[in-house]
Scaffold this active site. Structure first.
Site, PDB file in Angstrom:
ATOM      1  N   ARG A 210       0.818  -1.262   0.102  1.00 40.37           N
ATOM      2  CA  ARG A 210      -0.014  -0.023   0.102  1.00 40.37           C
ATOM      3  C   ARG A 210       1.090   1.311   0.067  1.00 40.37           C
ATOM      4  O   ARG A 210       0.484   2.296  -0.645  1.00 40.37           O
ATOM      5  CB  ARG A 210      -0.818  -0.081   1.041  1.00 40.37           C
ATOM      6  CG  ARG A 210      -2.039  -0.714   1.079  1.00 40.37           C
ATOM      7  CD  ARG A 210      -3.126  -0.618   2.144  1.00 40.37           C
ATOM      8  NE  ARG A 210      -2.746  -1.360   3.389  1.00 40.37           N
ATOM      9  CZ  ARG A 210      -2.950  -2.493   3.678  1.00 40.37           C
ATOM     10  NH1 ARG A 210      -3.765  -3.266   2.613  1.00 40.37           N
ATOM     11  NH2 ARG A 210      -2.538  -3.134   4.977  1.00 40.37           N
ATOM     12  N   CYS A 338      -2.065 -14.178  -4.814  1.00 42.12           N
ATOM     13  CA  CYS A 338      -1.870 -14.757  -3.393  1.00 42.12           C
ATOM     14  C   CYS A 338      -2.099 -16.140  -3.301  1.00 42.12           C
ATOM     15  O   CYS A 338      -2.309 -16.818  -2.205  1.00 42.12           O
ATOM     16  CB  CYS A 338      -3.016 -14.033  -2.356  1.00 42.12           C
ATOM     17  SG  CYS A 338      -4.392 -14.155  -2.933  1.00 42.12           S
TER      18      CYS A 338
HETATM   19  N1  SAH Z   1      -7.058  -5.556  -2.482  1.00 44.20           N
HETATM   20  C1  SAH Z   1      -7.744  -5.703  -1.396  1.00 44.20           C
HETATM   21  C2  SAH Z   1      -7.867  -7.354  -1.010  1.00 44.20           C
HETATM   22  C3  SAH Z   1      -8.562  -8.075  -2.284  1.00 44.20           C
HETATM   23  S1  SAH Z   1      -9.388  -9.448  -1.911  1.00 44.20           S
HETATM   24  C4  SAH Z   1      -6.869  -5.151  -0.243  1.00 44.20           C
HETATM   25  O1  SAH Z   1      -5.975  -4.721  -0.322  1.00 44.20           O
HETATM   26  O2  SAH Z   1      -7.762  -5.039   0.804  1.00 44.20           O
HETATM   27  C5  SAH Z   1     -10.336 -10.022  -3.026  1.00 44.20           C
HETATM   28  C6  SAH Z   1     -11.449  -9.067  -3.637  1.00 44.20           C
HETATM   29  O3  SAH Z   1     -11.883  -9.432  -4.987  1.00 44.20           O
HETATM   30  C7  SAH Z   1     -12.611  -9.600  -2.339  1.00 44.20           C
HETATM   31  O4  SAH Z   1     -12.939  -8.166  -2.030  1.00 44.20           O
HETATM   32  C8  SAH Z   1     -13.751  -9.904  -3.545  1.00 44.20           C
HETATM   33  O5  SAH Z   1     -14.899  -9.751  -3.009  1.00 44.20           O
HETATM   34  C9  SAH Z   1     -13.279  -9.480  -4.808  1.00 44.20           C
HETATM   35  N2  SAH Z   1     -13.733 -10.201  -5.904  1.00 44.20           N
HETATM   36  C10 SAH Z   1     -13.568 -11.627  -6.189  1.00 44.20           C
HETATM   37  N3  SAH Z   1     -13.689 -11.918  -7.600  1.00 44.20           N
HETATM   38  C11 SAH Z   1     -13.934 -10.865  -8.095  1.00 44.20           C
HETATM   39  C12 SAH Z   1     -14.568 -10.492  -9.460  1.00 44.20           C
HETATM   40  N4  SAH Z   1     -14.547 -11.360 -10.487  1.00 44.20           N
HETATM   41  N5  SAH Z   1     -14.804  -9.057  -9.619  1.00 44.20           N
HETATM   42  C13 SAH Z   1     -14.695  -8.274  -8.865  1.00 44.20           C
HETATM   43  N6  SAH Z   1     -14.272  -8.499  -7.545  1.00 44.20           N
HETATM   44  C14 SAH Z   1     -14.177  -9.646  -7.357  1.00 44.20           C
END
Ligand code: SAH
Length: 394
Positions: A210, A338
């Protein structure tokens, strides 16, 4: 103690201090141990290699607690917790935060045990039979040594099923946690919902990233794809991004991203929240010739295991192709995986293929990793799951 004897020549990983004994390595078991029971592991000649926790239903049949024949009791767990805290001494202050991973499972000599601290609240995940069986001792040690007010359990991850354990969620010690805990990270504030959030509530593993993304964000328009509660976008907006577009499929996650934007007193006009499938939304941006100066791609795990690897590689390539195409010349790409099953080299190959198909020249500015409180043990490379690339896209 019951004895698990390994087949001839199957003792090498344990001698190298890798903590897993797979079912195929086990020759005999003296008497059937209970789930999570502490067992002595011996080589084919009967020489002791160490003690671990028995998991009767998992392919990983024993996870080692220690590589000698010492006791595994309350004092042992208190000692392991003390070591984990010592490894992280001063980190919270240096990172300017009150939220930290305190125990990172195998890498801290505590397989199956993950504990994060959010201010006064500890949130734990106990993913294996051995962790489950010793939960009380671990919780007591953590509460005593940290002085925390609360220990909340979030053992509702997929892995419990392989161990024959049902999900377990709720208060284990102290008082009920607040509905929203506000943590800080540098000048940023983030609300964390430890009951309903992902994992233990927040992606602490992305803390360094971040900051690195924020450093690139000034004056740029930012696409925060897979935004969850908005972490990257909020950090970017605080650092002077011109505008941030958050995209996630989850309405509640976007609601929290919006709340985190307000919590940081950021202008509403500078942030946009789009609920939708990233694959479709990014195509729609492409079709409308919309461009960004910085694109963050932080998707969920595409590969839960080696079996899903090929499909996952295609997924990473596709999403990166879409992301790269949306970048203005001279734009920045921050892209992550991840999936523990995907190696850093495979991830890099997927991004390389995407850049080639997009016809863009991409230079790596930095290789990214999980934050250092998510320690990795040299003897347990499986512990590295989060990798990323910060790139300049010509
Ligand atoms: N970048 C975030 C963590 C991401 S976790 C951080 O730093 O806090 C992954 C996220 O992707 C989740 O919130 C989930 O709701 C979303 N997600 C999963 N598949 C998705 C898709 N096909 N399109 C949009 N969002 C999606």
């Amino acid at each position: 103690m019951k004895i698990v004897t390994l087949k001839p020549r199957h003792d090498r990983p344990i001698r190298l201090r890798h903590p897993w004994v797979f079912s195929g390595a086990v020759a005999t078991v003296s008497r059937e141990p209970a789930p999570g029971e502490t067992v002595l592991v011996a080589d084919a000649e009967g020489a002791p290699l160490g003690v671990g926790a028995w998991s009767p239903t998992s392919q990983i049949r024993v996870r080692m607690w220690r590589f000698d024949d010492g006791a595994v009791d309350e004092a042992f767990f208190a000692g392991r917790v003390a070591k984990a805290l010592a490894v992280r001494a001063g980190m919270a202050e240096r990172f300017g935060t009150d939220a930290l991973r305190l125990v990172n499972a195998e890498a801290d000599g505590l397989p199956g045990v993950t504990v994060d601290r959010y201010g006064e609240t500890l949130v734990g995940q106990f993913s294996t039979a051995g962790a489950e069986r010793n939960k009380a001792a671990l919780v007591a040690a953590l509460m005593e040594q940290t002085g925390a007010r609360t220990f909340y359990e979030r053992s509702d991850m997929d892995g419990r099923g392989y161990e024959g354990l049902p999900p377990a969620v709720g208060l284990l010690a102290g008082e009920e946690p607040p509905e929203r805990i506000v943590i800080h990270e540098g000048e940023a504030r983030f609300g964390v919902d430890v009951r309903g959030g992902h994992k233990t509530g927040f992606y602490l593993d992305q803390r360094d990233n971040r900051r690195l993304v924020a450093e690139e964000a000034r004056g740029r328009t930012v696409l925060n794809a897979f935004c969850y509660t908005g972490g990257f976008g909020v950090a970017a907006q605080l650092a002077g991004a011109a505008a941030v577009t958050h995209v996630d499929i989850s309405g509640p996650a976007l609601g929290q991203a919006r709340a985190n934007t307000a919590l940081n007193a950021l202008p509403e006009a500078g942030a946009e929240f789009i609920q939708g499938n990233v694959f479709q939304e990014l195509r729609a941006f492409r079709d409308r010739a919309r461009r960004f100066g910085l694109v963050v791609l932080d998707p969920p795990k595409f590969a839960a295991s080696k079996r899903e690897l090929e499909k996952a590689k295609r997924g990473y390539k596709d999403i990166n192709l879409l992301g790269i195409k949306l970048l203005e010349p001279g734009g920045i790409l921050a892209t992550f995986s991840c999936s523990g099953a995907l190696s850093p080299a495979d991830f890099r190959a997927a991004v390389t293929a995407a850049a080639r198909d997009a016809g863009r020249t991409v230079r790596i500015l930095r290789e990214l990793r999980q934050a250092p409180d998510h320690v990795e043990a040299l003897t347990f490379p499986e512990g590295l799951y989060l990798k990323g690339l910060l790139c300049h896209v010509e």
